[in-house]
Design an enzyme around this catalytic site. Structure first.
Site, PDB file in Angstrom:
ATOM      1  N   ASP A 271       0.842  -1.183   0.000  1.00 53.60           N
ATOM      2  CA  ASP A 271       0.000   0.000   0.000  1.00 53.60           C
ATOM      3  C   ASP A 271       0.884   1.242   0.000  1.00 53.60           C
ATOM      4  OD1 ASP A 271      -2.607  -0.941  -0.074  1.00 53.60           O
ATOM      5  OD2 ASP A 271      -2.588  -1.422   2.055  1.00 53.60           O
TER       6      ASP A 271
ATOM      7  N   GLU B  37      -7.740  11.843   6.300  1.00 58.09           N
ATOM      8  CA  GLU B  37      -7.899  12.804   5.217  1.00 58.09           C
ATOM      9  C   GLU B  37      -9.162  13.639   5.405  1.00 58.09           C
ATOM     10  OE1 GLU B  37      -7.329   9.651   4.923  1.00 58.09           O
ATOM     11  OE2 GLU B  37      -5.584   9.290   3.634  1.00 58.09           O
TER      12      GLU B  37
ATOM     13  N   PHE C 180     -18.007   7.549   4.051  1.00 59.05           N
ATOM     14  CA  PHE C 180     -16.978   7.166   3.085  1.00 59.05           C
ATOM     15  C   PHE C 180     -16.738   5.658   3.151  1.00 59.05           C
ATOM     16  CE2 PHE C 180     -12.583   6.058   2.164  1.00 59.05           C
ATOM     17  CZ  PHE C 180     -12.416   6.619   0.907  1.00 59.05           C
TER      18      PHE C 180
ATOM     19  N   THR D  20     -16.978   2.808  -2.681  1.00 54.34           N
ATOM     20  CA  THR D  20     -17.568   3.928  -3.421  1.00 54.34           C
ATOM     21  C   THR D  20     -16.585   5.072  -3.623  1.00 54.34           C
ATOM     22  OG1 THR D  20     -18.400   4.967  -1.404  1.00 54.34           O
ATOM     23  CG2 THR D  20     -19.828   3.355  -2.484  1.00 54.34           C
TER      24      THR D  20
ATOM     25  N   ILE E 117     -16.347   7.807  -1.981  1.00 53.06           N
ATOM     26  CA  ILE E 117     -17.090   9.062  -1.952  1.00 53.06           C
ATOM     27  C   ILE E 117     -17.741   9.207  -0.585  1.00 53.06           C
ATOM     28  CG2 ILE E 117     -19.299   8.130  -2.764  1.00 53.06           C
ATOM     29  CD1 ILE E 117     -19.558  10.592  -4.570  1.00 53.06           C
ATOM     30  N   SER E 118     -17.903  10.436  -0.126  1.00 57.17           N
ATOM     31  CA  SER E 118     -18.640  10.708   1.106  1.00 57.17           C
ATOM     32  C   SER E 118     -19.428  11.988   0.897  1.00 57.17           C
ATOM     33  CB  SER E 118     -17.694  10.851   2.311  1.00 57.17           C
ATOM     34  OG  SER E 118     -16.882  12.006   2.156  1.00 57.17           O
TER      35      SER E 118
ATOM     36  N   LYS F 294     -17.926  14.637  -1.872  1.00 60.72           N
ATOM     37  CA  LYS F 294     -16.485  14.771  -2.024  1.00 60.72           C
ATOM     38  C   LYS F 294     -15.912  13.382  -2.253  1.00 60.72           C
ATOM     39  CE  LYS F 294     -14.122  13.593   1.027  1.00 60.72           C
ATOM     40  NZ  LYS F 294     -13.828  13.253   2.424  1.00 60.72           N
TER      41      LYS F 294
ATOM     42  N   ASP G   1      -4.449  -4.280   6.802  1.00 58.94           N
ATOM     43  CA  ASP G   1      -4.926  -4.145   8.172  1.00 58.94           C
ATOM     44  C   ASP G   1      -6.440  -4.079   8.290  1.00 58.94           C
ATOM     45  OD1 ASP G   1      -5.360  -1.696   7.056  1.00 58.94           O
ATOM     46  OD2 ASP G   1      -4.103  -0.562   8.440  1.00 58.94           O
TER      47      ASP G   1
END
Length: 666
Positions: free
Chosen positions: A296, A337, A363, A367, A369-370, A382, A504
């Site tokens: 990652d 974030e 979020f 998707t 997106i939130s 967003k 994780d």
């Protein structure tokens, strides 16, 4: 008071003697032959077929050979038991405050042993967590020093990928509600102790293959030795049975056979020393053969704490409007974030006002997106570029300015998040991350070893390409979803590669289970820890690089000591074969290249060296051969030179030195 090291030595010596019992001795085929040879030597001496002093000398040397081999395994096990004893201190007599739901004001106090899966417990500041579980409500700083050895507290929070908690750790602040995920006796700590003590250690495939090869070699040499009396009768002389026994023990690969169990146990101990719990020795060994790494970006290649740094509104949109829309759409985003966007908006002087009767869209990785739907019908979103374009029912071709802004942010290695209001795109939020300073050198070393590195990120392709180029990875997967990781792993495995990955979260569990090496974070979800075959107690994603090094070191150690074992047999052949046939065949003296004093001293010298070399190599077997990040051909060449040629030279010198000492008595 005796030191811990002294106690380990005493425990190892006691265990080495107990391993002389047949039920233990016959687990190792090669050493079982030495055990039988020792018994036969004693019987030959007892019936008077050989001189008493000679028979006792041979019998004693053979017995010491077995004890030294047992000691090698016992000292490795004793180190594991010592580490397990430290872990057991964390497994105290714990009690729990069981509740039916977080608002329950009448908890029931229970012993930790009475808890069952799915029970809900409340843990307050200053209390110890009684069982493994997932935080379902609340957050707290937790002291995990009893498990990880790290004194700095860590933050654990519900509804994140850092929601897992372990029995025996202490809550320092706040209050959390934990759903139990393991029955008593089957907790992570219980399994750790069992792994460390070696109770569940299974032989690895390579270890079993090498054991089978050593068994075949031993059987071959038994047949060869059994034919020698017939050959001697044909030449008109008899061979002392003790000489045949000595020859057999010198011919068979006793050195590597005696050290093989210790190498396997030491590999798991080295992993534990790096705060990595391997669920089997196979996991450690397979890590050495891995040739593809999935990593990652966040937390591994970069520091992982992406922060909102700038708002870039489109033409006709004010920065305040963009910031307010971004803040509202981030209220349901619990990620760092999302929280940083709210923080940046506040720094611009905006007031956080939680709308009444609002419907929040949380979020998710699927998707990407939130957002929030207000009571008056306004919608704020967003997220990733493609997700917002789908929400606003637009294409990138209709948003030339947006495309330019996104590319501008991404070209700097930042992550662009697009903000929309009622299907109108307002602008871009830039999330900046920092690449770890030493990561490029590590990837260069992996590439030199022939290991392909693949960066997995949810960023758009432009951002992913910029970060991949800066970090020096071989390939990348942009806008990755959980199923993309699984597909990538399967694709490389189908091509014959061994794949490792780190994860994780619960959505990483399928990929962790599919990967040949799945390194789960201790701070992660229970699903991730169950799916992986290794758990990093430090929750450091870069530890995957250390796992590969530990695995390669174990393979290198086993290969080096096998090479050395076979190489030093050459010197023993030159010592003992001329001694056996020197009386009947004087011409055999020309093969006495070491100019050994007498047939008796030659045989005893070879046997003594054969016995002493095992304890001499125990530190190397436990510590491991120094690993250099070179190619396979370079490692092989170094192995053959140091442990092949070096093994032959050391054996000749060692046997000659012992012979010079014994010549004073023979």
């Amino acid at each position: 008071m005796k030191s811990l090291g002294g106690l380990l030595q005493i425990a190892a010596l006691r265990s080495a003697v107990l391993k002389l019992l047949p039920q233990h001795a016959f687990k190792n085929k090669v050493m079982a032959v030495v055990w039988l040879a020792t018994v036969m030597a004693m019987l030959v001496t007892a019936i008077g077929a050989s001189p008493l002093y000679w028979g006792l000398s041979i019998s004693l040397i053979l017995l010491l050979t077995i004890l030294f081999a047992n000691y090698a395994e016992a000292i490795a096990e004793a180190k594991g038991h010592g580490q397990a004893a430290a872990l057991k201190q964390a497994r105290q007599k714990l009690s729990a405050r069981k509740v039916t739901h977080p608002s329950d004001t009448h908890p029931v106090m229970l012993a930790a042993t009475q808890l069952k899966i799915n029970d809900l417990i409340e843990v307050r500041a200053g209390e110890y967590i009684a069982a493994d579980g997932e935080i379902i409500q609340g957050f707290a700083t937790i002291n995990e020093a009893a498990i990880t050895g790290e004194s700095a507290p860590v933050l654990r929070e519900a509804a994140t990928d850092r929601s897992g908690v372990i029995a025996g750790t202490q809550v320092l602040t706040d209050c959390i509600w934990v759903q139990v995920t393991a029955d008593a006796g089957h907790s992570f700590l219980d399994r750790m102790i069992a792994m460390v003590e070696g109770a569940q250690r299974q032989k690895t495939p390579n270890e079993m293959a090498l054991g089978w090869l050593l068994g075949v070699m031993t059987l071959t040499f038994i047949i060869v030795v059994l034919t020698l009396p017939v050959f001697a009768q044909f030449l008109g002389f008899n061979i002392d049975p003790l000489l045949l026994i000595a020859l057999l023990v010198c011919l068979i690969p006793t050195t590597i056979a005696g050290l093989l169990p210790a190498i396997g146990i030491a590999g798991m101990n080295r992993a534990l020393a790096a705060n990595i719990i391997a669920k089997s020795g196979k996991a450690v060994e397979v890590a050495g053969d891995v040739d593809v790494l999935l990593l990652d970006k966040t937390g591994t290649i970069t520091f992982g704490d992406r922060q909102a740094t700038d708002f870039y509104p489109l033409t006709g949109v004010t920065q305040s409007r963009l910031a307010m829309a971004a803040m509202l759409s981030s209220l349901a985003d619990p990620t760092p974030e999302g929280k940083s966007i709210v923080s940046l908006a506040k720094q611009l002087g905006l007031e956080l006002c939680v709308p009444a009767q609002a419907r929040f869209i949380a979020f998710s990785a699927a998707t990407r997106i939130s957002g929030v739907d207000l009571e008056d019908g306004q919608q704020f979103r967003k997220g990733a570029l493609d997700a917002i374009l789908a929400f606003s029912q637009q294409s990138i071709g209709q948003q030339i300015e947006l495309k330019t802004r996104v590319e501008q942010v991404a070209s700097r290695g930042a992550t662009p998040l697009v903000v929309a209001e009622n299907h109108d795109i307002l602008g871009v939020v830039a999330l900046s991350d920092v690449i770890k300073p030493d990561i490029r050198d590590k990837f260069a070393q992996l590439s030199h070893m022939g290991i392909k590195t693949i960066m997995v990120t949810g960023d758009n392709p432009l951002t992913a390409a910029a970060i991949a180029a800066e970090a020096g990875v071989d390939d990348y997967i942009a806008e990755a979803r959980p199923e993309d990781k699984l597909h990538c792993i399967r694709q490389h495995q189908a091509a014959g590669h061994l794949v490792a990955m780190v994860g994780d979260g619960s959505n990483d569990a399928p990929a962790l289970a599919q990967a040949d090496i799945g390194l789960a974070m201790n701070s992660g979800t229970q699903a991730a820890k169950e799916a992986g075959n290794m758990v990093d107690l430090d929750s450091d994603p870069t530890k995957l690089l250390a796992v590969v090094a530990i695995g390669k070191q174990q393979l290198l150690t086993r290969g080096a000591l096998t090479t050395f074992s076979l190489a030093n047999d050459v010197a023993k052949y030159f010592a003992i074969l001329p001694a056996i046939f020197a009386v009947a065949l004087p011409s055999m003296q020309q093969f006495n290249v070491m100019q050994l004093h007498s047939p008796e001293s030659a045989i005893v010298s070879a046997l003594v060296f054969n016995a002493l070399i095992i304890p001499a190599l125990i530190p190397l077997a436990l510590r491991g051969v120094v690993f250099h990040s070179d190619s396979a051909s370079q490692l092989l060449a170094r192995n053959m030179l140091i442990y092949g040629v070096g093994g032959v030279i050391l054996s000749f010198v060692g046997i000659k030195a012992i012979d010079l000492f014994l010549s004073l008595f023979f």
